[in-house]
Scaffold this active site. Structure first.
Site, PDB file in Angstrom:
ATOM      1  N   HIS A  86     111.763 105.427  59.306  1.00  0.00           N
ATOM      2  CA  HIS A  86     111.936 104.365  59.995  1.00  0.00           C
ATOM      3  C   HIS A  86     110.549 103.985  60.267  1.00  0.00           C
ATOM      4  O   HIS A  86     110.007 105.013  61.333  1.00  0.00           O
ATOM      5  CB  HIS A  86     112.990 104.285  61.214  1.00  0.00           C
ATOM      6  N   ASP A 133     117.654 100.317  63.989  1.00  0.00           N
ATOM      7  CA  ASP A 133     117.146 100.358  65.391  1.00  0.00           C
ATOM      8  C   ASP A 133     116.986  99.102  66.303  1.00  0.00           C
ATOM      9  O   ASP A 133     116.271  98.939  67.089  1.00  0.00           O
ATOM     10  CB  ASP A 133     115.490 100.935  65.222  1.00  0.00           C
ATOM     11  N   HIS A 183     111.484  94.294  65.688  1.00  0.00           N
ATOM     12  CA  HIS A 183     112.227  94.650  66.762  1.00  0.00           C
ATOM     13  C   HIS A 183     111.626  95.164  67.949  1.00  0.00           C
ATOM     14  O   HIS A 183     112.131  95.604  68.999  1.00  0.00           O
ATOM     15  CB  HIS A 183     113.532  95.514  66.435  1.00  0.00           C
TER      16      HIS A 183
END
Length: 1004
Positions: A262, A374, A578
């Protein structure tokens, strides 16, 4: 038998730490090291390789914050090591507890070929296996001295988050630069003992399997000569063979491991550093794929793939090869892993359009899954967007972070506002950085809420956030866990393989209806107001640019700016990541974002102006261009003509020093403090403001959450509040029909202008805040005389209802929530809307008065002032526009929300401009009019039912139409949907509540 369990377990820990792990590299020699510190931003690889270097020694300090240093390491393999496995061990000053959050490096050969990345959990570079004695070693390391912004005392304010304030002090100490022999037998022994020790610790103390492992471990430790670990490692391993070979029970939980890293596209590092983080990780993962035939790696975010292609073509070539082999897997089908609460309807759709199209164009791969591990909660409009993009699944992890209520499912169907259901998985491992530790695997098994109905779950495996990815140690552990008694089974699989198995075994899982609200990180709806306003403005400018450019292209031959719009969309989509749009990145990120949004506005403004001038032609007729999806001032949606003006507004002074604004539709009372004590809907005879209360009330709260400063607002913030009722000035506005209010508080100043537009039933509140507070939360309150147990918030392609009460812990946890352009509250025969031009956070509460009536208070969240990760968050001047709309239906709320975000544009021209497309029902809202992305000249129209009811409407094209197709978001015909009939440019459509439709109109 005496119980010596704790004795053996303690022995295992010490012997592993102090004897066996150090024996993995039994022999080493130092490398010679030289360095060149790049003077500014990162340089091209060729420049770094060719730079003049100076000698440096281990123990030297290096690396100013955000700097780049090019290390050259050279040496010779000792003759005595011939035939053995040799690696370079390169420790730049790593803290093993901070993979992704520290300095990192990318290793190159002298010819510029990338080898692999370096990070705190990946410090080795293979030289040879076996190696030739006397072999010359020469490697170059592009080392990034990224400072540690979030240290062991997290959320401490720091100037390190911006190049402009970070200073120049070296951040790291060069720790080890050696050639070393790798003892692979000892390395495997370490992995054997780690896997068994971690599994043992998770089994019940009275389980026979735990004791079998304990005795085997004890026998293995007995076989290790602590002064000759390498010479006895094979014998020790042989004593573990039987317990490692015992197969899992048939009912064991099954984990699909997906190699993963990620990588936040920006967070505690700027965008430019993410470009390099992705390259390092991709280089590492392609190298690991070469070494490990069972391993599969998935990478999401098409933007990050595009960065590799643009900036690291050598890495890109390796990635393309691995994709062709089916082992380096494009995942998610979105441009970035965006926030999903705040992006508007079209922006959320375009995340999938641009993401999926990139993977299709580059690899011929189409994703079935949305991959958002996430993201901070999920808007209720998202399921139909996923489906409209041609996808079927969603993966997320973040819901496990909720603080109040535990989500009841791990595999479920998620139903959105229109009834669309998406098969969704929420991995019970509760991390998107799984490292194959026994505790993680055991937690996944215990935590899995779908036992009995299903037995599959997914584990994203690899270091993430700052990247790094899967390590060879994780792969080795997974190999031992493939079929091991006492453990879940672990198999490397692609996301699509996992979802196919999970859906096949559990075709009718439970259903969750409505938003997936994260009971944490609620302040991301407010932090960094400038970033949020830049996003909102960009979304609406893009709508205008596409609308007017398409209209001008069809009507006048205007050159449609395909490439410019594509590029600008991708820029805006990137900034919806995000940690950017939510305001949770370092100062550098938001400083650059504000500058980027300004450039976007200038460029889109130029496109809009050029298209409108082409449409208007030469002339002196005053034209009003209306880009909103509803008629305004007599001008149809998507058209231009002279405005029709109606009504007038008056302002009179009250004896108490206040003012009255009246436009024949609303009569608004403003007291001497600048507070609204009355907003009377004259037609309905209905008062909006609750008795004894005042609206336009600014309220200031203390705001220091327990952690996650930029992300969180904790409920206790409500315990203390200061009503900002003192006014420095309450005077008529310059035009004589508005009221101007000035307030000062703390180190800040607010200037407001209250106005009633003629002929419009809305009170407009323009607020300018020169904000210089710290750890404060500013809200704008409207207490309404209205009784309702729910209210509507706009979301993508519709609206979503939330309760106004707190009957359950689920409802109480939603004390701060998201809306787009409006919130709407309604009694059966009368409602109120509060609309905005760039805020998202809000709260709604209710109280029963002494007179028995209900006061429902809507509070808009304006500004915060957290000090981490940006110590200067939101300091400076901000401007907001809100409107209170008494007597509003849900349709009025929709219309007013669009109106406040798409101001009219005025231009002189030859005469009226007819709309390219019209719709005869206000409830059918057109969100996009554009030319097809393939350059065919077809006109694409996207629309949805916006009121929550069924709609039968006629769409009329203002140009000859040769045919029409119903398409997905990527403008591809839907095979199972019959095209509607076209009758002289008129197309009849029937829509379910909130149904989204895209039509492709072929021009005759």
């Amino acid at each position: 038998m005496h119980d010596d369990r704790t004795l053996v377990e303690a022995r295992l820990r010490r012997v592993l730490d102090e004897r066996i792990r150090p024996a993995v590299y039994p022999e080493s020699v130092p490398l010679e090291v030289a360095v060149w510190h790049a003077p500014g931003e990162p340089v091209p690889v060729a420049e770094g390789l060719a730079a003049d270097v100076e000698p440096v020694t281990v123990g030297s300090r290096w690396g100013a914050p955000w700097g780049t240093s090019w290390f050259r390491v050279t040496g010779t393999v000792p003759e005595a090591w011939a035939g053995r496995t040799v690696e370079a061990v390169l420790d730049l000053g790593f803290d093993e507890n901070m993979p992704g959050f520290q300095c990192e490096g990318l290793v190159y050969r002298p010819d510029g070929t990338p080898v692999k990345g370096l990070n705190p959990r990946n410090q080795w570079v293979r030289i040879g296996a076996p190696v030739q004695g006397g072999e010359e070693v020469r490697l170059h390391v592009e080392a990034a001295s990224n400072p540690v912004v979030m240290d062991y005392r997290p959320f401490t304010p720091t100037p390190l988050g911006d190049l402009e304030t970070a200073g120049s002090d070296p951040q790291y100490t060069l720790t080890r630069m050696d050639l070393a022999v790798l003892d692979e037998t000892v390395w495997h022994l370490v992995t054997d003992l780690e896997v068994l020790g971690e599994l043992m610790a998770e089994l019940p103390v009275d389980a026979p399997r735990r004791w079998e492992i304990l005795r085997a471990v004890e026998r293995a430790l007995d076989a290790v000569d602590l002064q000759d670990v390498g010479g006895t490692a094979e014998q020790a391993r042989s004593r573990l063979t039987d317990v490692l070979a015992a197969p899992a029970v048939p009912s064991a939980h099954r984990i699909s491991a997906v190699g993963h890293a990620h990588i936040d596209s920006a967070w505690l590092w700027p965008l430019r550093e993410t470009v390099r983080k992705v390259a390092r990780t991709a280089a590492n993962m392609t190298a690991l794929l070469d070494d490990e035939p069972d391993f599969v790696f998935a990478m999401s975010q098409a933007q990050q793939w595009a960065w590799v292609k643009e900036h690291r073509p050598e890495v890109w070539a390796r990635v393309k090869k691995a994709v062709a082999e089916g082992r380096f897997v494009p995942a998610g089908g979105m441009w970035v892993e965006s926030d999903t609460n705040m992006p508007g309807s079209e922006a959320m759709a375009r995340q999938f359009v641009h993401g999926k199209r990139f993977f299709l164009d580059e690899f011929g791969v189409e994703n079935d899954e949305a991959w958002l591990p996430d993201t901070f909660g999920f808007a209720a409009g998202l399921p139909q967007i996923i489906k409209a993009a041609g996808s079927r699944y969603l993966l997320t992890q973040k819901i496990s972070w909720s603080r109040t209520n535990r989500f009841p499912h791990h595999t479920f169907r998620w139903e959105g506002i229109d009834g669309t259901r998406i098969f969704t998985h929420f991995p019970p491992v509760d991390t998107y950085n799984c490292s194959m530790r026994g505790a993680e695997i055991a937690h996944a098994v215990r935590n899995f809420k779908d036992k009995g109905a299903a037995r599959h779950s997914l584990a994203p495996t690899g270091w993430g956030d700052g990247g790094g990815g899967t390590t060879r140690e994780m792969v080795a552990k997974a190999a031992r866990l493939r079929d091991l008694e006492g453990s879940a089974t672990v198999t490397w699989e692609t996301p699509s393989a996992f979802f196919a198995k999970a859906e096949a075994e559990n075709p009718e899982p439970p259903v969750w209806v409505g938003e997936l609200y994260l009971e944490l990180h609620r302040a991301t709806l407010t932090s960094q107001a400038g970033t949020k306003q830049g996003n909102r403005r960009s979304e609406h400018l893009l709508r205008e640019a596409e609308l007017w450019a398409a209209t001008a292209a069809v009507r006048t031959g205007f050159p449609y700016p395909y490439a410019d719009l594509d590029r600008i969309w991708k820029t805006v989509l990137l900034h919806q990541f995000h940690d950017i749009l939510p305001g949770s990145s370092i100062a550098w990120v938001h400083r650059e974002a504000r500058a980027t949004y300004a450039r976007v506005a200038d460029e889109l403004g130029g496109i809009i102006d050029a298209a409108q001038r082409a449409l208007a032609g030469e002339g002196s007729v005053p034209l009003l261009f209306n880009a909103a999806p509803h008629t305004r001032s007599g001008v149809p949606a998507g058209g231009a003509r002279p405005a029709e003006m109606s009504g007038r507004t008056t302002r009179t002074e009250r004896p108490d020093g206040g003012h009255v604004l009246d436009n024949g539709l609303l009569r608004v009372g403003v007291d001497a403090r600048g507070l609204v004590d009355s907003a009377l809907d004259l037609a309905a005879g209905r008062e909006t403001i609750a008795p004894g209360r005042t609206g336009n009330l600014l309220q200031l709260h203390q705001d220091l959450p327990n952690m996650w400063d930029a992300w969180d607002v904790d409920e206790f913030y409500r315990n203390t509040v200061t009503d900002l009722t003192d006014a420095d000035e309450v005077t008529p506005g310059d035009d004589g029909v508005t009221v101007r209010i000035v307030r000062t508080f703390g180190a800040s100043r607010v200037t407001q202008v209250l106005s009633l537009p003629p002929g419009e039933k809305r009170l407009v509140v323009d607020t300018e805040v020169d904000w210089h507070e710290t750890e404060k939360f500013l809200k704008l309150a409207f207490p309404l005389d209205l009784h309702t147990d729910r209210y509507a918030s706009e979301t993508q392609f519709g609206h979503f209802f939330r309760p106004t009460h707190t009957n359950t812990s689920w409802e109480a946890a939603k004390f701060e929530a998201c809306n787009h352009r409006f919130v709407h509250l309604q009694e059966p025969d009368w409602g109120v809307a509060v609309v905005n031009d760039g805020t998202y956070g809000h709260d709604v509460t209710r109280a029963v008065r002494g007179d028995g009536g209900t006061t429902t208070t809507v509070r808009v969240s304006l500004l915060r002032a957290p000090r981490f990760p940006d110590p200067e968050t939101d300091q400076g001047v901000h401007r907001f526009r809100h409107a209170l709309v008494p007597g509003a239906s849900i349709g009025d709320a929709v219309r007013e929300g669009w109106s406040v975000n798409l101001p009219e544009r005025r231009l002189h021209g030859a005469g009226e401009v007819a709309p390219l497309v019209t719709v005869d029902r206000d409830s059918v809202v057109v969100t996009a009019v554009k030319l097809a992305d393939d350059g065919s000249g077809d006109v694409v129209v996207r629309f949805h039912e916006a009121h929550g009811a069924r709609a039968h409407a006629t769409l009329t094209a203002g140009f000859p139409v040769a045919g029409v197709e119903v398409t997905d978001l990527l403008e591809r015909p839907l095979a199972d949907t019959a095209p509607p009939a076209v009758d002289d440019g008129r197309i009849t459509v029937r829509l379910r509540p909130f149904e989204l439709t895209t039509l492709r109109l072929k021009r005759a």
